[in-house]
Every structure is written in structure tokens, then in C-alpha cells.
Write a protein that holds these residues in place. Sequence first.
Motif, mmCIF file in Angstrom:
data_model
loop_
_atom_site.group_PDB
_atom_site.id
_atom_site.type_symbol
_atom_site.label_atom_id
_atom_site.label_comp_id
_atom_site.label_asym_id
_atom_site.label_seq_id
_atom_site.Cartn_x
_atom_site.Cartn_y
_atom_site.Cartn_z
ATOM 1 N N THR A 205 6.382 9.691 -0.304
ATOM 2 C CA THR A 205 5.325 8.866 0.284
ATOM 3 C C THR A 205 5.962 7.707 1.044
ATOM 4 O O THR A 205 7.190 7.564 1.081
ATOM 5 N N TRP B 280 -3.504 2.053 -3.540
ATOM 6 C CA TRP B 280 -3.439 3.381 -2.943
ATOM 7 C C TRP B 280 -4.818 4.018 -3.021
ATOM 8 O O TRP B 280 -5.672 3.589 -3.783
ATOM 9 N N TRP C 265 5.414 3.311 2.078
ATOM 10 C CA TRP C 265 4.840 2.060 1.604
ATOM 11 C C TRP C 265 4.947 1.004 2.705
ATOM 12 O O TRP C 265 5.824 1.081 3.561
ATOM 13 N N CYS D 156 0.866 -1.171 0.000
ATOM 14 C CA CYS D 156 0.000 0.000 0.000
ATOM 15 C C CYS D 156 0.904 1.223 0.000
ATOM 16 O O CYS D 156 1.888 1.275 0.740
ATOM 17 N N ILE D 157 0.593 2.176 -0.841
ATOM 18 C CA ILE D 157 1.301 3.451 -0.880
ATOM 19 C C ILE D 157 0.448 4.436 -0.074
ATOM 20 O O ILE D 157 -0.763 4.523 -0.279
ATOM 21 N N ALA D 158 1.078 5.162 0.853
ATOM 22 C CA ALA D 158 0.307 6.056 1.723
ATOM 23 C C ALA D 158 1.056 7.349 1.993
ATOM 24 O O ALA D 158 2.280 7.422 1.840
#
Length: 190
Positions: free
Chosen positions: A58, A118, A60, A5-7
Motif C-alpha cells: 500500500t 484508511w 501512505w 492516510c493509508i491508501a
Amino acid sequence: MNIVCIAWGSLLWKPGPLKLASGWHPGGPLLPLEFARDSDDSAELALVLCPGVPLVPTYWAYVDAPDLDTARAMLAAREKITPGHPESIGSIPAIDGAPVQQEIAAWLRGRRIDAAIWTALPPKFAGVGGRMPSAEEAVGLLSRLSGETRAAAEFYLRRTPPHIDTRYRRLVEARLGWRPLREAAVTCPA
């Protein structure tokens, strides 16, 4: 299947139903992000993808999911995205011909990661989806808040890691004094 997940926002400190298989790692893809989405159910001005704004760092993390559909469903539940809006969760591989965030695709190349998810919500302001507020409108919205609503919006912006440095954030800092919290740094596993 390895899924990440990219956050960049509240997922970093409040993943909710998104089950993670690792802590958050710095060094995610650089993405065009800005505080440009007024929320339907809270006062925060959320950090979202905004084409044409400067790129910022970002994070991850690996997702604890057996497949992409499960990972997407967990993120959709966390973001309160209804099944009728699958485009609001980005993924690589993409589903149903949805557009791919090219910065994330480039970041994935050369890594041993099978898939990424994402939050792909667009800007929204004054109830108009896709509308990017001006910097003055964003600061104006935040400055008019009061009480618990204001405190929640301030916490969201201040809790976002300080190196996610956007134009609107700098203006909010200058006008409202909402500087990053010391604990805003994301804790990553050793």
C-alpha cells in the motif's frame, strides 16, 4: 499531530476533499486486499480489505488535518460515507471500540506517526454487504459491462498501481486484457 492516510486504490489519483500534506509514499503496510466491492454509484469493482486473502503493498501520505476527527471526516466525505457508518473509516487510535487493522498497527509501531486513517469498507457483491464475490463472479460482472460504464471500471482497475497484484486482478488481466497503465505508477515526492 502527525496523521497519515493509508491508501491502495483511487485515493492515489483522486483524493478529492481529502487534503494531503505530502505526496503518496510507497512502503505502506501490507494489507489483505482484493477487487471485491461493487460500487453503489459507479461500475468499478473496488479494491477493499478482505480478510484471508494474500497481503499486498500500500501507500501512505500525511494528511493536512489538525486532529483525527477532522482527518476521518475528510476521508468519509471523499468516500461518501454517511455519519451513521463510522466503522467504514478505520483509524488508529480507534474510535468507539472499533476493531483495529493489525497490519496497520504493526506498521505504525516504531514510526514517529501519531495516527492513521484508511477506508475500511468490506466486500460487497450483488447488493449484499460483506459478501465476497468469487473470482469468476468478479470477472463476470466486469465482462458484462459496456460503454462508459465498462470504460470507467477498466480505468479503475488498470490505473491501480501494478504491484498491487491480486488473484482477481490477474484473472481480469488474463480474461479481459486489462493490464496496468504505464502511468499507473504513483508519483512520490523526492
